[in-house]
Design an enzyme around this catalytic site. Structure first.
Site, short mmCIF file in Angstrom:
data_model
loop_
_atom_site.label_atom_id
_atom_site.label_comp_id
_atom_site.label_asym_id
_atom_site.label_seq_id
_atom_site.Cartn_x
_atom_site.Cartn_y
_atom_site.Cartn_z
N GLU A 80 50.37 46.36 54.06
CA GLU A 80 49.29 47.36 54.08
C GLU A 80 49.71 48.76 53.65
O GLU A 80 49.41 49.75 54.32
CB GLU A 80 48.64 47.38 55.48
CG GLU A 80 48.13 46.01 55.90
CD GLU A 80 47.49 45.99 57.29
OE1 GLU A 80 47.49 47.02 57.97
OE2 GLU A 80 46.99 44.91 57.69
N ASN B 90 52.24 42.13 51.44
CA ASN B 90 51.08 41.56 52.14
C ASN B 90 50.02 42.64 52.38
O ASN B 90 50.36 43.76 52.81
CB ASN B 90 51.59 41.02 53.49
CG ASN B 90 50.59 40.14 54.21
OD1 ASN B 90 50.07 39.17 53.64
ND2 ASN B 90 50.32 40.44 55.48
C1 XIL Z 1 46.96 41.64 64.62
C2 XIL Z 1 47.09 40.63 65.74
O1 XIL Z 1 46.33 39.50 65.41
C3 XIL Z 1 46.63 41.24 67.05
O2 XIL Z 1 46.89 40.34 68.12
C4 XIL Z 1 47.34 42.56 67.29
O3 XIL Z 1 46.81 43.16 68.45
C5 XIL Z 1 47.19 43.49 66.12
O4 XIL Z 1 47.65 42.83 64.94
N1 XIL Z 1 46.87 42.54 59.62
C6 XIL Z 1 48.13 42.08 59.94
C7 XIL Z 1 48.36 41.44 61.25
O5 XIL Z 1 49.02 42.09 59.09
O6 XIL Z 1 49.65 41.66 61.75
C8 XIL Z 1 47.34 41.88 62.27
O7 XIL Z 1 47.53 41.11 63.45
C9 XIL Z 1 45.93 41.72 61.74
C10 XIL Z 1 45.74 42.55 60.49
#
Ligand code: XIL
Length: 356
Positions: free
Chosen positions: A163, A204
């Site tokens: 991100e 990613n």
């Molecule tokens: C999310 C998890 O699913 C949650 O449990 C946590 O509280 C926050 O992170 N993008 C990503 C993931 O790359 O790591 C994220 O996962 C969702 C969005």
């Protein structure tokens, strides 16, 4: 044709007769048209993964059974994030992450690592860190190399940077960019590669299906890295998406990523249905079918890229009750291929249909 119809009918009847538990929290009763011996990864030509929760794997036998039976690739949903493994400056704790890796090894599953660098999930010692740029560089390098070295030989691929971009395609003004400048991303890949020369390294991100600007920035970045000889091997399309996302957008994200020649991982798939975030949302049969159709389209489109680039599809957890989406959008949702009791939803059948 007749034989196929007859087969579907038999399987539908089979599932009507034995697949439901009325204590399910996710209404309504939804027929699932796949056979008893079907499992996701066996029916697909590429690896099929799930993000898993370390605590559910430990405490919920239904959950661990489904993970074991249906998937041949595992991602830790949270257990390998910075705050989870490196909560204080001087120590690392890999207990949960190691448990996930042991589970996967015991079941012959691939482990994809998530994530080495992200602007979220940072412990306060990092967000409060007051060193100069050399100290920040050292912090970044130490974190990446300690984690990758710990899992060397056990984790075959990593989301190295997550991100970097905003939806408008601009580089996010994250703490890493502020402290180290945007090119720190190249060094993340170099550091990871130094620690494990065999690991496949991914960039990613989300939103590549709905933002052409973001997609373009990502492609430009990965091509620039590749052309500089930076070790980058794949693109992760998170695909936290919804049943009404357009097929054209889904196709554009997959084909744009594939055009780089790198591996493409649909890395965090979930398909939301409560798009208006209604507090008293009802998941109807019609919506379940539309969701299944979207899963099918995603798989079908993905299956059309060259096989050597199909790193796999990973859903972001397993059953609807495990999904992060309800907390994230502060409204109920049912975005995954299994319901709250780990029964297969039409979305499950959609995935298999898409691979035919
Ligand atoms: C999310 C998890 O699913 C949650 O449990 C946590 O509280 C926050 O992170 N993008 C990503 C993931 O790359 O790591 C994220 O996962 C969702 C969005």
């Amino acid at each position: 044709m007749k034989r196929t119809l007859a087969y579907c009918l038999i399987l539908t009847l089979y599932f009507y007769s034995c697949s439901r538990d009325d204590s399910s929290t996710s209404p309504p009763v939804i027929p699932v048209v796949t056979g008893p011996d079907t499992t996701l990864y066996k029916m697909l030509p590429f690896p099929m993964g799930a993000a898993v929760s370390a605590s559910l794997l430990k405490t919920n036998a239904k959950y661990s059974d489904v993970v074991k039976k249906e998937f041949n690739s595992i991602t830790a949903e949270n257990a390998m994030k910075f705050a989870a493994v490196h909560a204080s400056e001087s120590s690392f704790n890999f207990t949960d992450a190691d448990n996930i890796v042991s589970f996967a090894q015991a079941n012959g599953q691939r482990v994809h690592g998530h994530v080495l660098n992200w602007h979220q999930s940072l412990p306060s010692w990092v967000t409060n860190f007051s060193g100069d740029s050399t100290a920040w560089e050292n912090l970044l390098k130490t974190h990446i190399q300690t984690v990758v070295t710990h899992f060397k030989g056990k984790i075959v691929s990593w989301d190295v940077v997550n991100e970097l971009f905003e939806d408008d395609g601009q580089i996010r003004n994250s703490i890493w960019v502020q402290k180290l400048g945007a090119d720190y991303i190249a060094r993340c890949f170099i550091y990871a590669h130094e620690a494990d020369k065999d690991a496949l390294l991914f960039y990613n991100d989300y939103g590549q299906e709905y933002s052409a600007a973001k997609r373009t920035s990502i492609i430009n970045l990965v091509m620039a890295l590749k052309n500089r000889g930076i070790p980058i091997h794949g693109i992760g399309l998170q695909f936290h998406t919804s049943y009404n996302q357009s097929d054209a957008n889904i196709s554009a994200a997959i084909s744009t990523a594939a055009a780089t020649g790198l591996k493409v991982h649909i890395s965090e798939l979930d398909v939301r249905v409560n798009v208006n975030k209604q507090p008293a949302f009802v998941f109807t049969t019609t919506l379940a079918e539309q969701q299944a159709a979207k899963y099918k389209f995603i798989v079908k489109t993905y299956k059309a890229i060259p096989a050597s680039q199909q790193y796999g599809i990973t859903t972001w957890n397993v059953g609807d009750a495990d999904s992060w989406i309800p907390a994230w959008q502060n409204a109920p949702d049912f975005p995954l291929p299994f319901d709250g009791n780990y029964f297969r939803k039409p979305a499950y059948a959609g995935i298999i249909e898409g691979a035919k």
